[in-house]
Motif scaffolding. Structure first.
Motif, PDB file in Angstrom:
ATOM      1  N   THR A 119     -32.426 -13.557 -16.754  1.00 54.55           N
ATOM      2  CA  THR A 119     -31.043 -13.721 -17.188  1.00 54.55           C
ATOM      3  C   THR A 119     -30.184 -12.775 -16.371  1.00 54.55           C
ATOM      4  O   THR A 119     -30.694 -11.934 -15.628  1.00 54.55           O
ATOM      5  N   SER A 120     -28.883 -12.879 -16.537  1.00 48.25           N
ATOM      6  CA  SER A 120     -27.989 -12.041 -15.735  1.00 48.25           C
ATOM      7  C   SER A 120     -28.107 -10.568 -16.101  1.00 48.25           C
ATOM      8  O   SER A 120     -27.735  -9.695 -15.304  1.00 48.25           O
ATOM      9  N   THR A 121     -28.616 -10.261 -17.289  1.00 49.56           N
ATOM     10  CA  THR A 121     -28.727  -8.865 -17.719  1.00 49.56           C
ATOM     11  C   THR A 121     -30.170  -8.435 -17.958  1.00 49.56           C
ATOM     12  O   THR A 121     -30.413  -7.405 -18.582  1.00 49.56           O
ATOM     13  N   ALA A 164     -38.186 -11.670 -15.624  1.00 54.29           N
ATOM     14  CA  ALA A 164     -39.539 -12.228 -15.551  1.00 54.29           C
ATOM     15  C   ALA A 164     -40.129 -12.056 -14.161  1.00 54.29           C
ATOM     16  O   ALA A 164     -41.339 -11.876 -14.007  1.00 54.29           O
ATOM     17  N   SER A 165     -39.291 -12.108 -13.154  1.00 57.17           N
ATOM     18  CA  SER A 165     -39.774 -11.983 -11.775  1.00 57.17           C
ATOM     19  C   SER A 165     -38.631 -11.496 -10.888  1.00 57.17           C
ATOM     20  O   SER A 165     -37.456 -11.627 -11.239  1.00 57.17           O
ATOM     21  N   GLY A 166     -39.013 -10.933  -9.755  1.00 63.00           N
ATOM     22  CA  GLY A 166     -38.028 -10.487  -8.789  1.00 63.00           C
ATOM     23  C   GLY A 166     -37.363  -9.187  -9.193  1.00 63.00           C
ATOM     24  O   GLY A 166     -37.653  -8.604 -10.240  1.00 63.00           O
ATOM     25  N   PRO A 167     -36.441  -8.721  -8.353  1.00 62.59           N
ATOM     26  CA  PRO A 167     -35.752  -7.454  -8.635  1.00 62.59           C
ATOM     27  C   PRO A 167     -34.792  -7.596  -9.807  1.00 62.59           C
ATOM     28  O   PRO A 167     -34.357  -8.701 -10.145  1.00 62.59           O
ATOM     29  N   ARG A 168     -34.455  -6.478 -10.408  1.00 61.73           N
ATOM     30  CA  ARG A 168     -33.480  -6.480 -11.483  1.00 61.73           C
ATOM     31  C   ARG A 168     -32.103  -6.788 -10.915  1.00 61.73           C
ATOM     32  O   ARG A 168     -31.729  -6.316  -9.849  1.00 61.73           O
ATOM     33  N   GLY A 169     -31.342  -7.605 -11.628  1.00 58.86           N
ATOM     34  CA  GLY A 169     -30.042  -8.028 -11.145  1.00 58.86           C
ATOM     35  C   GLY A 169     -28.999  -6.925 -11.222  1.00 58.86           C
ATOM     36  O   GLY A 169     -29.188  -5.893 -11.868  1.00 58.86           O
ATOM     37  N   PRO A 170     -27.845  -7.148 -10.593  1.00 58.90           N
ATOM     38  CA  PRO A 170     -26.792  -6.118 -10.545  1.00 58.90           C
ATOM     39  C   PRO A 170     -26.144  -5.848 -11.898  1.00 58.90           C
ATOM     40  O   PRO A 170     -25.491  -4.825 -12.067  1.00 58.90           O
ATOM     41  N   LYS A 171     -26.289  -6.755 -12.855  1.00 58.35           N
ATOM     42  CA  LYS A 171     -25.666  -6.568 -14.163  1.00 58.35           C
ATOM     43  C   LYS A 171     -26.574  -5.856 -15.160  1.00 58.35           C
ATOM     44  O   LYS A 171     -26.191  -5.658 -16.304  1.00 58.35           O
ATOM     45  N   LYS A 225     -17.850  -5.596 -17.934  1.00 55.38           N
ATOM     46  CA  LYS A 225     -18.417  -6.497 -18.930  1.00 55.38           C
ATOM     47  C   LYS A 225     -19.565  -7.262 -18.318  1.00 55.38           C
ATOM     48  O   LYS A 225     -19.411  -7.901 -17.296  1.00 55.38           O
ATOM     49  N   ARG A 226     -20.695  -7.222 -18.997  1.00 51.29           N
ATOM     50  CA  ARG A 226     -21.888  -7.858 -18.457  1.00 51.29           C
ATOM     51  C   ARG A 226     -22.372  -8.949 -19.405  1.00 51.29           C
ATOM     52  O   ARG A 226     -23.535  -9.302 -19.424  1.00 51.29           O
ATOM     53  N   ASP A 227     -21.523  -9.450 -20.260  1.00 52.74           N
ATOM     54  CA  ASP A 227     -21.976 -10.299 -21.360  1.00 52.74           C
ATOM     55  C   ASP A 227     -22.343 -11.696 -20.895  1.00 52.74           C
ATOM     56  O   ASP A 227     -21.703 -12.281 -20.032  1.00 52.74           O
ATOM     57  N   SER A 228     -23.370 -12.244 -21.517  1.00 56.01           N
ATOM     58  CA  SER A 228     -23.732 -13.639 -21.281  1.00 56.01           C
ATOM     59  C   SER A 228     -22.891 -14.559 -22.126  1.00 56.01           C
ATOM     60  O   SER A 228     -22.762 -15.740 -21.843  1.00 56.01           O
TER      61      SER A 228
END
Length: 378
Positions: free
Chosen positions: A279-281, A294-301, A371-374
Motif C-alpha cells: 500500500t502507499s503507507t 509485502a515486497s520491494g523497498p518501503r515507499g516514500p509515504k 498527509k499520507r492517508d489512503s
C-alpha cells in the motif's frame, strides 16, 4: 496518569481520544486469575492500574506532548502511558472492527471450522443480481481476508473514497490485485457466522472479550447494516471503549496470549499481521494494516520506521502495535462529540511522539511533513 501493566518498568495508559500502552513482554507470563493484578504480570486485572510514566521509562514532557497533540487533532479517548478522557465511553470502531473479525476467523481456522483455501463456489456463496460469475467464485476465503478477491460487486458501508476508487467489475481475476474492498470484508463475516453458528457480536464476547476481561463490551453494542437489494452481505459495525480496545491490542502484542491462556493462536497472529500486498503507507495483511510492504523497498509515504501493524477505522479509530518496543497506542474519535477526524498521518505522528517519549531509537525524524492517508477505512 499512567496505567501499570507489569511493574514499575511496564506501563499502560488509557486515553479517551488516544491511548498508548507500554508493556514489558515476557516469554512465559505467570499464571494468574482474571481480575487479579500481579506486579509480575504484563496484563491488567479487572481494572487498569495507574503509575507514573517515568517509572516506565517515559519522559513526562514527551507524554504530555503526545496527549496534547492527540487532543488538538480531535481524539476523544484512548490510552498511552498516560490517560485522558472517559476511557469507558463506547463509540463506533468503524473499520477497526475488521481486525476483530480476523481474530475470530483465526480461532475458527484453528478449530477446523473454516478452511482458508475453500472457494466461494465450494461454500455456495453468491450475491444479488448481477450475481457472481464462475471466475469470481474462484476467490478463496484467504483472498477475502487479504482484500484480493477481485469481486467488485455492489456492497454496503463504503466511504465515498472507496466507491470512487473501486475497480470496474470483472477487471481483475481473483488473487491478482489488492483493493480495500468492503464486499470482501462483509462476505467473510457472513462466512464466519455460517461456519460457526454464531453472530460475530456474540462470538466476540465469548471468544475474546470475556477471556481478556473487557469491561464494557456487550453483544448489544453491535448491529448489522443491510445492503438492501444491492447485496446479501451486511456490514457488522460495533461500539467499543478505549480501555477494551487497549486489551485487544495488548493481546496481540503478546502473540494472542492472555496470562496462561492462548486466546488467538500465535501462528495466526503472525500470519494475519504479515503483509501480502503493498500500500502507499506500507502493506496489508488479513484485515490488519502494516508499516512494512509485502515486497520491494518501503515507499516514500511510509512514516513509521519500526515494524508495526494496526487496526484502522474511519474518523480516527486506531489500535497500533509496535512489537519491538512493547508498545501499544490506542486512539478513538467519537464523531458524536466532535467534527474532527484523526487521519493516518495524525496517528503516525502520535505513535512517533510516544516512541520518542520512551527514548526509542531508529524511529527517524518527526513525521510532520504532510498527509499520507489512503482515505480507505470505513
Amino acid at each position: 496518569m499512567m496505567i501499570n501493566i507489569k511493574s514499575a518498568a511496564c506501563v499502560a495508559s488509557s486515553v479517551l481520544l488516544a491511548s498508548v500502552l507500554s508493556a514489558c513482554a515476557t516469554d512465559q507470563p505467570p499464571v494468574s486469575v482474571l481480575g487479579e493484578y500481579s506486579t509480575q504480570s504484563p496484563f491488567p486485572g479487572a481494572e487498569w492500574t495507574r503509575v507514573d510514566p517515568a517509572t516506565a521509562g517515559f519522559s513526562q514532557d514527551g507524554i504530555n506532548q503526545a496527549v496534547a497533540y492527540a487532543k488538538r487533532q480531535g481524539s476523544t479517548s484512548g490510552m498511552i502511558v498516560a490517560e485522558w478522557g472517559d476511557v469507558s465511553r463506547k463509540s463506533n470502531l468503524h473499520s477497526a472492527r475488521k481486525s476483530f473479525a480476523s481474530a475470530l476467523i483465526g480461532i475458527a481456522v484453528s478449530q477446523g471450522q473454516i478452511n482458508l483455501d475453500e472457494t466461494l463456489a465450494q461454500l455456495g456463496i453468491d450475491d444479488s443480481e448481477p450475481s457472481l460469475t464462475p471466475t469470481e467464485k474462484q476467490a478463496t476465503v484467504r483472498m477475502l481476508l487479504e482484500a484480493r478477491s477481485g469481486v467488485y460487486h455492489p456492497t454496503v458501508y463504503e466511504t465515498a473514497g472507496m466507491e470512487a476508487s473501486k475497480p470496474p467489475r470483472y477487471s481483475h481475476t481473483p488473487g491478482t490485485f489488492w483493493y480495500y474492498n468492503n464486499w470482501d470484508f462483509n462476505t467473510v463475516g457472513a462466512i464466519y457466522e455460517k461456519a460457526t453458528g454464531q453472530r460475530i457480536f456474540d462470538a466476540l464476547k465469548t471468544e475474546i472479550a470475556n477471556p481478556i476481561g473487557m469491561q464494557d463490551y456487550r453483544p448489544s453494542d453491535g448491529h448489522y447494516v443491510s445492503g438492501g437489494l444491492a447485496t446479501r452481505y451486511p456490514a457488522y459495525p460495533f461500539n467499543m471503549s478505549a480501555r477494551d480496545l487497549a486489551r485487544f491490542a495488548l493481546l496481540y502484542l503478546h502473540d494472542g496470549r492472555w496470562r496462561d491462556q492462548q486466546i488467538v493462536p500465535a501462528a495466526w497472529v503472525a500470519e494475519s499481521t504479515t503483509s501480502y500486498s503493498n500500500t502507499s503507507t506500507g502493506g496489508y495483511g488479513y484485515m490488519w494494516w502494516t508499516s512494512m510492504p509485502a515486497s520491494g523497498p518501503r515507499g516514500p509515504k511510509v512514516a513509521l520506521l519500526r515494524p508495526a501493524y494496526w487496526a484502522d477505522g474511519s474518523h480516527g479509530q486506531y489500535a497500533v502495535v509496535v512489537p519491538s518496543l512493547d508498545l501499544v497506542v490506542v486512539n478513538l474519535v467519537d464523531d458524536r462529540l466532535t467534527s474532527k477526524s484523526m487521519h493516518q498521518h495524525n496517528m503516525e505522528e502520535l505513535v512517533w511522539l510516544a516512541e520518542s517519549a520512551g527514548g526509542a531509537t531508529d524511529i527517524g525524524p518527526e513525521p510532520r511533513d504532510g498527509k499520507r492517508d489512503s482515505g480507505m477505512p470505513e
